[in-house]
Design an enzyme around this catalytic site. Structure first.
Site, PDB file in Angstrom:
ATOM      1  CG  ASP A 116       2.637  73.334  71.007  1.00 56.18           C
ATOM      2  OD1 ASP A 116       3.327  72.329  70.715  1.00 56.18           O
ATOM      3  OD2 ASP A 116       3.125  74.374  71.460  1.00 56.18           O
TER       4      ASP A 116
ATOM      5  CG  ASP B 238       7.549  68.153  57.396  1.00 55.75           C
ATOM      6  OD1 ASP B 238       8.747  68.494  57.355  1.00 55.75           O
ATOM      7  OD2 ASP B 238       6.740  68.439  56.501  1.00 55.75           O
TER       8      ASP B 238
ATOM      9  CD  GLU C 124       0.378  73.460  60.788  1.00 53.88           C
ATOM     10  OE1 GLU C 124       0.843  74.506  61.293  1.00 53.88           O
ATOM     11  OE2 GLU C 124       1.088  72.590  60.228  1.00 53.88           O
TER      12      GLU C 124
END
Length: 220
Positions: free
Chosen positions: A125, A143, A98
């Site tokens: 990243d 996602d 994340e």
């Protein structure tokens, strides 16, 4: 507890935070559940959780339980991780990548993601992570949204090639996308075209929760 019951009548926001990456973040009681929303879309525990659950159940509970390692690119509040642990009783290793530290702090404070013992969080990243890691995974869940938009790198050849190399034989890629216009449809076609039909089996699930489309890739 009162706010929880009142949320069946009207959503109640209990926390707001500005983020450089996600812009506006809110934790809200909605229909008796805590959810995380950005300005224009649900990030975790609302409609988004329903979308990814559909993909996971398509793969199958027993198959997921027999996996060793799962990679989640784009954790947000961690609803898919909670689904894997609570509903699928997944005991293997979960790695979550994340980029937004603000939403990671929210996930830990309100949803206790940091208490899941088989979960390893990485602040990075996702595009850079898949270039550098050498670990292989049985399932890669993608996602990644910045509010209601998806970064262009997700559809580029380099990123797709990198995740293909990280995937074990008989492994799966579960990609959550949002189609708001013809451009989004074309990007999904571009993503799918990067997987050779002899080596990969692809299923598409369109119009989930109105705008979401799931792409499920299995490596033969």
């Amino acid at each position: 507890m009162l706010k929880k019951w009142l949320s069946y009548i009207l959503p109640i926001t209990i926390y707001e935070k500005k983020s450089q990456i996600s812009k506006s973040l809110e934790v809200t009681w909605n229909n008796g559940k805590l959810v995380i929303d950005s300005e224009n879309t649900n990030y975790s525990y609302g409609s988004l959780q329903k979308v990814l659950r559909k993909g996971l159940f398509t793969i199958g509970k027993e198959r997921i339980q027999n996996m060793n390692s799962i990679l989640v690119l784009g954790v947000a509040g961690g609803s898919v991780i909670k689904t894997l642990v609570d509903e699928f009783q997944f005991k293997g290793k979960i790695t979550g990548v994340e980029i937004d530290e603000e939403i990671t702090a929210i996930a830990n404070q309100y949803f206790k993601l940091n208490e899941i013992t088989n979960y390893t969080p990485i602040i990075a990243d996702a595009n850079e992570f898949v270039k550098s890691t050498i670990e292989k995974f049985d399932l890669i869940i993608i996602d990644i949204f910045q509010d209601a938009t998806m970064p262009d790198f997700l559809f580029e050849k380099e990123f797709i090639q990198n995740i293909k190399e990280l995937l074990q034989i008989n492994g799966f890629i579960l990609f959550n996308t949002m189609n708001l216009d013809e451009k989004g449809i074309d990007k999904n076609k571009q993503f799918i075209a990067a997987f050779e039909p002899l080596n990969y089996t692809i299923k598409e699930f369109k119009n989930i929760e109105v705008y979401n489309e799931l792409i499920l890739v299995e490596k033969n």
